[in-house]
Scaffold this motif. Sequence first.
Motif, mmCIF file in Angstrom:
data_model
loop_
_atom_site.group_PDB
_atom_site.id
_atom_site.type_symbol
_atom_site.label_atom_id
_atom_site.label_comp_id
_atom_site.label_asym_id
_atom_site.label_seq_id
_atom_site.Cartn_x
_atom_site.Cartn_y
_atom_site.Cartn_z
ATOM 1 N N ALA A 84 -8.964 4.556 3.622
ATOM 2 C CA ALA A 84 -7.874 5.257 2.439
ATOM 3 C C ALA A 84 -8.052 5.267 0.879
ATOM 4 O O ALA A 84 -7.687 5.489 0.062
ATOM 5 C CB ALA A 84 -6.749 4.505 2.949
ATOM 6 N N ILE A 85 -8.063 3.784 1.240
ATOM 7 C CA ILE A 85 -8.594 3.294 -0.964
ATOM 8 C C ILE A 85 -9.874 3.831 -1.596
ATOM 9 O O ILE A 85 -9.231 4.739 -2.758
ATOM 10 C CB ILE A 85 -8.880 1.705 -0.488
ATOM 11 N N PHE A 95 0.371 -0.991 -0.072
ATOM 12 C CA PHE A 95 -0.181 0.468 0.134
ATOM 13 C C PHE A 95 0.901 1.163 -0.206
ATOM 14 O O PHE A 95 0.652 2.599 -0.572
ATOM 15 C CB PHE A 95 -1.316 0.175 1.377
ATOM 16 N N ILE A 117 1.744 2.332 -3.285
ATOM 17 C CA ILE A 117 0.860 3.227 -4.636
ATOM 18 C C ILE A 117 0.411 4.270 -3.351
ATOM 19 O O ILE A 117 -0.907 4.863 -3.648
ATOM 20 C CB ILE A 117 -0.934 2.109 -4.513
ATOM 21 N N GLY A 118 0.986 4.591 -2.762
ATOM 22 C CA GLY A 118 0.895 5.737 -1.847
ATOM 23 C C GLY A 118 -0.323 6.298 -1.053
ATOM 24 O O GLY A 118 -0.994 7.222 -0.633
ATOM 25 N N ILE A 119 -0.887 5.002 -0.095
ATOM 26 C CA ILE A 119 -1.495 5.367 0.110
ATOM 27 C C ILE A 119 -0.779 4.490 1.668
ATOM 28 O O ILE A 119 -0.361 2.938 2.562
ATOM 29 C CB ILE A 119 -2.630 3.558 0.377
ATOM 30 N N ASP A 120 -1.315 5.124 3.063
ATOM 31 C CA ASP A 120 -0.465 4.803 3.888
ATOM 32 C C ASP A 120 -1.945 4.054 5.063
ATOM 33 O O ASP A 120 -2.498 4.864 5.192
ATOM 34 C CB ASP A 120 -0.464 6.150 4.890
ATOM 35 N N ALA A 155 -9.491 10.940 -5.057
ATOM 36 C CA ALA A 155 -8.244 11.922 -5.318
ATOM 37 C C ALA A 155 -7.891 11.824 -6.571
ATOM 38 O O ALA A 155 -7.190 12.546 -6.950
ATOM 39 C CB ALA A 155 -7.132 11.900 -3.998
ATOM 40 N N GLU A 156 -7.644 11.104 -7.199
ATOM 41 C CA GLU A 156 -7.120 10.652 -8.630
ATOM 42 C C GLU A 156 -7.844 10.734 -9.798
ATOM 43 O O GLU A 156 -7.528 10.545 -10.668
ATOM 44 C CB GLU A 156 -6.368 8.671 -8.082
ATOM 45 N N ASP A 194 -10.007 7.594 -0.018
ATOM 46 C CA ASP A 194 -10.347 8.381 -0.474
ATOM 47 C C ASP A 194 -9.047 8.537 -2.161
ATOM 48 O O ASP A 194 -8.793 9.216 -2.540
ATOM 49 C CB ASP A 194 -8.690 9.172 0.485
ATOM 50 N N LYS A 195 -7.818 7.731 -2.030
ATOM 51 C CA LYS A 195 -7.242 7.498 -3.130
ATOM 52 C C LYS A 195 -8.189 7.220 -3.806
ATOM 53 O O LYS A 195 -8.045 8.400 -5.114
ATOM 54 C CB LYS A 195 -6.569 6.129 -2.823
#
Length: 231
Positions: free
Chosen positions: A195-196, A157, A160-163, A202-203, A198-199
């Motif tokens: 978070a997923i 994760f 791919i930019g997911i904290d 956001a993308e 949000d990703k």
Amino acid sequence: MMIDGLRDGPDIARIASLVGDPARANMLTALMSGAALTASELALEAGVSLPTASSHLARLTEGGLLTVASQGRHRYYGLASPQVAGMLEAIMGVAASVGPKRVRPGPREARMREARVCYDHLAGEHAVRMLDSLLDRKILVREGKEIRLGRTGPAHFAAIGIDVGHGQKTRRPVCRACLDWSVRRSHLAGRLGAAILDKILAEKWARREKDSRVVTFTPRGKAEFERIFLT
């Protein structure tokens, strides 16, 4: 003895009575989008007068299912926690499988089954397929009824930019299975599920539809979602 044991346990009847009223059920369902709404907006959702809605909202707030925040002249109501949202999604699943069907046919319902918001995470067919894929690849692992990060999960994760916030001190779990009412299998909730989503937003792989829980993927966004989360 059994009756006494029930009295000492969680008060299921109280929660069931709060959710069981049709007007209150409609209000709670409207808040599953994750948005905060005013009493007037919730009165329209429930099809009741404003004084009646205010009475229902007071009961739901006192019962711990809603929170209320004041901003200017308005008071905004929202679900008290992701746990409440998960309970509602599970009840929808039971209602869909054993109760009378109240589905309105048409494209709107098909889109709800495909992808929608469940409070703050993705639900529907895409979300269920995503969880299956993450489990198949051991990025997530299932232990009984619980889901946790696999050995490669945090690095996967992060790439791919997911904290995942694995070390954060919070009562909310990183991963949680949430019963999907339309597919009737689990999708991913918890901090990672949020978070997923949000990703994805956001993308600009997908967008939230106005006044709806529907999430609509663009062709490019669907391809990216499938490349990252389904293969």
